[in-house]
Scaffold this motif. Sequence first.
Motif, PDB file in Angstrom:
ATOM      1  N   GLU A   7     -70.794 -22.131  -6.069  1.00  0.00           N
ATOM      2  CA  GLU A   7     -70.334 -22.434  -7.501  1.00  0.00           C
ATOM      3  C   GLU A   7     -68.769 -23.220  -7.235  1.00  0.00           C
ATOM      4  O   GLU A   7     -67.830 -22.231  -6.882  1.00  0.00           O
ATOM      5  N   PRO A   8     -68.993 -24.348  -7.943  1.00  0.00           N
ATOM      6  CA  PRO A   8     -67.118 -25.146  -8.005  1.00  0.00           C
ATOM      7  C   PRO A   8     -66.248 -24.379  -8.477  1.00  0.00           C
ATOM      8  O   PRO A   8     -66.908 -23.962  -9.782  1.00  0.00           O
ATOM      9  N   ASN A  14     -62.023 -25.576 -17.453  1.00  0.00           N
ATOM     10  CA  ASN A  14     -63.900 -25.673 -17.144  1.00  0.00           C
ATOM     11  C   ASN A  14     -64.414 -26.922 -17.234  1.00  0.00           C
ATOM     12  O   ASN A  14     -65.554 -27.501 -17.212  1.00  0.00           O
ATOM     13  N   GLN A  15     -63.276 -28.144 -16.985  1.00  0.00           N
ATOM     14  CA  GLN A  15     -63.276 -29.173 -16.514  1.00  0.00           C
ATOM     15  C   GLN A  15     -63.666 -29.483 -14.480  1.00  0.00           C
ATOM     16  O   GLN A  15     -62.567 -28.857 -13.890  1.00  0.00           O
ATOM     17  N   TYR A  52     -65.290 -33.477 -16.824  1.00  0.00           N
ATOM     18  CA  TYR A  52     -65.027 -34.586 -15.574  1.00  0.00           C
ATOM     19  C   TYR A  52     -63.062 -34.584 -15.315  1.00  0.00           C
ATOM     20  O   TYR A  52     -62.882 -34.907 -16.381  1.00  0.00           O
ATOM     21  N   VAL A  53     -62.636 -34.339 -14.382  1.00  0.00           N
ATOM     22  CA  VAL A  53     -61.341 -34.698 -14.587  1.00  0.00           C
ATOM     23  C   VAL A  53     -61.421 -35.746 -13.452  1.00  0.00           C
ATOM     24  O   VAL A  53     -61.604 -35.219 -12.149  1.00  0.00           O
ATOM     25  N   PHE A  54     -61.005 -36.778 -13.840  1.00  0.00           N
ATOM     26  CA  PHE A  54     -60.908 -38.392 -12.463  1.00  0.00           C
ATOM     27  C   PHE A  54     -59.355 -37.510 -12.191  1.00  0.00           C
ATOM     28  O   PHE A  54     -58.934 -37.488 -11.467  1.00  0.00           O
ATOM     29  N   ALA A  55     -60.532 -37.803 -10.043  1.00  0.00           N
ATOM     30  CA  ALA A  55     -59.483 -36.942  -9.203  1.00  0.00           C
ATOM     31  C   ALA A  55     -59.809 -37.933  -8.084  1.00  0.00           C
ATOM     32  O   ALA A  55     -59.445 -38.022  -6.963  1.00  0.00           O
ATOM     33  N   GLY A  56     -59.876 -39.317  -8.918  1.00  0.00           N
ATOM     34  CA  GLY A  56     -59.651 -40.317  -7.386  1.00  0.00           C
ATOM     35  C   GLY A  56     -61.143 -41.158  -6.443  1.00  0.00           C
ATOM     36  O   GLY A  56     -62.169 -40.534  -6.817  1.00  0.00           O
ATOM     37  N   ILE A  57     -60.924 -42.284  -6.758  1.00  0.00           N
ATOM     38  CA  ILE A  57     -62.021 -42.958  -5.528  1.00  0.00           C
ATOM     39  C   ILE A  57     -61.447 -42.919  -4.422  1.00  0.00           C
ATOM     40  O   ILE A  57     -59.832 -43.391  -3.416  1.00  0.00           O
TER      41      ILE A  57
END
Length: 170
Positions: A7-8, A14-15, A52-57
Amino acid sequence: MEIQVIEPKKTENNQLRVCAYCRVSREEEEQANSLENQIEHYEDAIRSDPDYVFAGIYYDFGISGYKENRPGFQEMLQKARNHEIDLIITKSVSRFCRNTDTLLKTVRELKELGVGVVFELQHISTLTESGELLLTVFAAFAQAESENYSALAKMAYKRKYEAGIPVQYL
Protein backbone atom coordinates in the motif's frame (compact mmCIF):
# COMPACT_ATOMS: atom_id res chain seq x y z
CA MET A 1 4.80 -17.86 -4.59
CA GLU A 2 2.94 -15.43 -2.38
CA ILE A 3 1.99 -12.06 -3.83
CA GLN A 4 2.33 -9.12 -1.52
CA VAL A 5 0.38 -5.95 -2.17
CA ILE A 6 2.24 -2.88 -0.97
CA GLU A 7 0.00 0.00 0.00
CA PRO A 8 1.27 3.51 -0.75
CA LYS A 9 2.11 5.65 2.25
CA LYS A 10 -0.32 8.44 2.97
CA THR A 11 0.22 11.84 4.49
CA GLU A 12 -1.00 12.65 7.99
CA ASN A 13 -4.41 13.68 6.69
CA ASN A 14 -4.65 10.44 4.68
CA GLN A 15 -3.94 12.08 1.32
CA LEU A 16 -1.58 10.68 -1.30
CA ARG A 17 1.20 12.86 -2.70
CA VAL A 18 0.54 12.42 -6.40
CA CYS A 19 2.49 13.52 -9.45
CA ALA A 20 2.17 12.89 -13.16
CA TYR A 21 4.72 11.97 -15.79
CA CYS A 22 4.23 13.19 -19.38
CA ARG A 23 6.39 12.72 -22.46
CA VAL A 24 6.43 13.30 -26.20
CA SER A 25 9.19 11.94 -28.38
CA ARG A 26 9.45 14.54 -31.14
CA GLU A 27 10.21 18.24 -30.91
CA GLU A 28 7.41 19.47 -33.14
CA GLU A 29 4.74 22.10 -32.56
CA GLU A 30 1.98 19.47 -32.67
CA GLN A 31 3.82 17.43 -30.05
CA ALA A 32 4.38 20.53 -27.90
CA ASN A 33 0.60 21.08 -27.89
CA SER A 34 0.10 17.44 -26.89
CA LEU A 35 2.55 17.83 -24.02
CA GLU A 36 0.85 21.04 -22.84
CA ASN A 37 -2.52 19.25 -22.93
CA GLN A 38 -1.16 16.32 -20.92
CA ILE A 39 0.35 18.64 -18.30
CA GLU A 40 -2.83 20.70 -17.97
CA HIS A 41 -5.03 17.59 -17.77
CA TYR A 42 -3.00 15.95 -15.01
CA GLU A 43 -2.52 19.09 -12.96
CA ASP A 44 -6.28 19.70 -13.00
CA ALA A 45 -7.05 16.04 -12.22
CA ILE A 46 -4.64 15.83 -9.30
CA ARG A 47 -5.53 19.21 -7.79
CA SER A 48 -9.28 18.53 -8.01
CA ASP A 49 -9.11 15.18 -6.17
CA PRO A 50 -9.56 15.68 -2.42
CA ASP A 51 -7.61 12.47 -1.71
CA TYR A 52 -4.53 13.85 -3.47
CA VAL A 53 -1.86 16.40 -2.64
CA PHE A 54 -0.26 17.81 -5.80
CA ALA A 55 3.37 16.64 -5.97
CA GLY A 56 4.29 18.04 -9.37
CA ILE A 57 4.29 17.30 -13.07
CA TYR A 58 7.43 15.77 -14.53
CA TYR A 59 7.91 15.67 -18.27
CA ASP A 60 10.32 15.18 -21.13
CA PHE A 61 10.01 16.82 -24.54
CA GLY A 62 11.59 15.36 -27.66
CA ILE A 63 13.13 12.35 -25.91
CA SER A 64 12.42 8.74 -26.80
CA GLY A 65 10.79 6.60 -24.15
CA TYR A 66 13.36 3.95 -24.98
CA LYS A 67 16.01 6.05 -23.22
CA GLU A 68 16.29 5.67 -19.48
CA ASN A 69 18.27 8.87 -18.98
CA ARG A 70 15.48 11.44 -19.40
CA PRO A 71 15.84 14.52 -17.16
CA GLY A 72 12.18 14.78 -16.12
CA PHE A 73 11.90 11.04 -15.60
CA GLN A 74 15.07 10.92 -13.50
CA GLU A 75 14.00 13.93 -11.41
CA MET A 76 10.68 12.21 -10.68
CA LEU A 77 12.44 8.99 -9.68
CA GLN A 78 14.73 10.92 -7.33
CA LYS A 79 11.72 12.57 -5.67
CA ALA A 80 10.21 9.10 -5.21
CA ARG A 81 13.48 7.83 -3.70
CA ASN A 82 13.39 10.82 -1.34
CA HIS A 83 9.88 9.74 -0.27
CA GLU A 84 8.26 12.90 -1.66
CA ILE A 85 5.83 11.02 -3.95
CA ASP A 86 3.30 8.27 -3.17
CA LEU A 87 1.67 7.80 -6.57
CA ILE A 88 2.60 8.53 -10.18
CA ILE A 89 -0.07 8.88 -12.85
CA THR A 90 0.80 8.62 -16.53
CA LYS A 91 -1.18 8.36 -19.74
CA SER A 92 0.13 4.98 -20.91
CA VAL A 93 2.91 2.44 -20.71
CA SER A 94 4.51 3.85 -23.86
CA ARG A 95 4.58 7.39 -22.39
CA PHE A 96 6.32 6.11 -19.24
CA CYS A 97 8.83 3.81 -20.91
CA ARG A 98 9.29 1.85 -24.15
CA ASN A 99 12.00 -0.48 -22.90
CA THR A 100 10.57 -3.53 -21.12
CA ASP A 101 13.62 -4.11 -18.91
CA THR A 102 13.82 -0.48 -17.80
CA LEU A 103 10.08 -0.31 -17.21
CA LEU A 104 9.95 -3.40 -15.02
CA LYS A 105 13.12 -2.43 -13.11
CA THR A 106 11.74 1.05 -12.45
CA VAL A 107 8.27 -0.10 -11.44
CA ARG A 108 9.71 -2.73 -9.10
CA GLU A 109 11.99 -0.17 -7.46
CA LEU A 110 9.07 2.23 -7.02
CA LYS A 111 6.92 -0.54 -5.60
CA GLU A 112 9.60 -1.35 -3.02
CA LEU A 113 9.54 2.32 -2.05
CA GLY A 114 5.75 2.13 -1.66
CA VAL A 115 5.17 4.28 -4.75
CA GLY A 116 2.48 3.16 -7.16
CA VAL A 117 2.20 3.91 -10.85
CA VAL A 118 -1.15 4.17 -12.62
CA PHE A 119 -1.25 3.79 -16.41
CA GLU A 120 -4.58 5.36 -17.36
CA LEU A 121 -5.01 4.09 -20.92
CA GLN A 122 -4.41 0.46 -19.96
CA HIS A 123 -6.19 0.72 -16.56
CA ILE A 124 -3.16 -0.74 -14.80
CA SER A 125 -2.06 0.02 -11.27
CA THR A 126 1.24 -1.42 -10.08
CA LEU A 127 -0.22 -1.72 -6.60
CA THR A 128 -2.64 -4.47 -7.66
CA GLU A 129 -1.85 -8.17 -7.82
CA SER A 130 -2.37 -8.38 -11.59
CA GLY A 131 -0.63 -5.08 -12.33
CA GLU A 132 2.86 -6.40 -13.02
CA LEU A 133 1.64 -9.22 -15.28
CA LEU A 134 -0.44 -6.84 -17.38
CA LEU A 135 2.36 -4.30 -17.36
CA THR A 136 4.83 -6.86 -18.73
CA VAL A 137 2.54 -7.65 -21.66
CA PHE A 138 1.88 -4.00 -22.50
CA ALA A 139 5.57 -3.11 -22.09
CA ALA A 140 6.57 -5.78 -24.58
CA PHE A 141 4.10 -4.35 -27.10
CA ALA A 142 5.33 -0.79 -26.52
CA GLN A 143 8.95 -1.87 -27.02
CA ALA A 144 8.10 -3.82 -30.19
CA GLU A 145 6.20 -0.82 -31.56
CA SER A 146 9.24 1.41 -30.99
CA GLU A 147 11.63 -1.10 -32.57
CA ASN A 148 9.32 -1.54 -35.57
CA TYR A 149 9.08 2.23 -36.11
CA SER A 150 12.87 2.50 -35.97
CA ALA A 151 13.32 -0.34 -38.47
CA LEU A 152 10.81 1.23 -40.88
CA ALA A 153 12.55 4.62 -40.67
CA LYS A 154 15.95 3.04 -41.38
CA MET A 155 14.48 1.18 -44.35
CA ALA A 156 13.03 4.41 -45.76
CA TYR A 157 16.38 6.20 -45.41
CA LYS A 158 18.18 3.29 -47.07
CA ARG A 159 15.77 3.25 -50.02
CA LYS A 160 16.10 7.01 -50.49
CA TYR A 161 19.90 6.70 -50.37
CA GLU A 162 19.88 3.89 -52.93
CA ALA A 163 17.59 5.95 -55.21
CA GLY A 164 19.88 8.99 -54.88
CA ILE A 165 17.26 11.03 -53.07
CA PRO A 166 18.70 13.43 -50.47
CA VAL A 167 17.62 12.68 -46.93
CA GLN A 168 16.74 15.55 -44.62
CA TYR A 169 16.97 14.99 -40.89
CA LEU A 170 14.72 17.12 -38.72
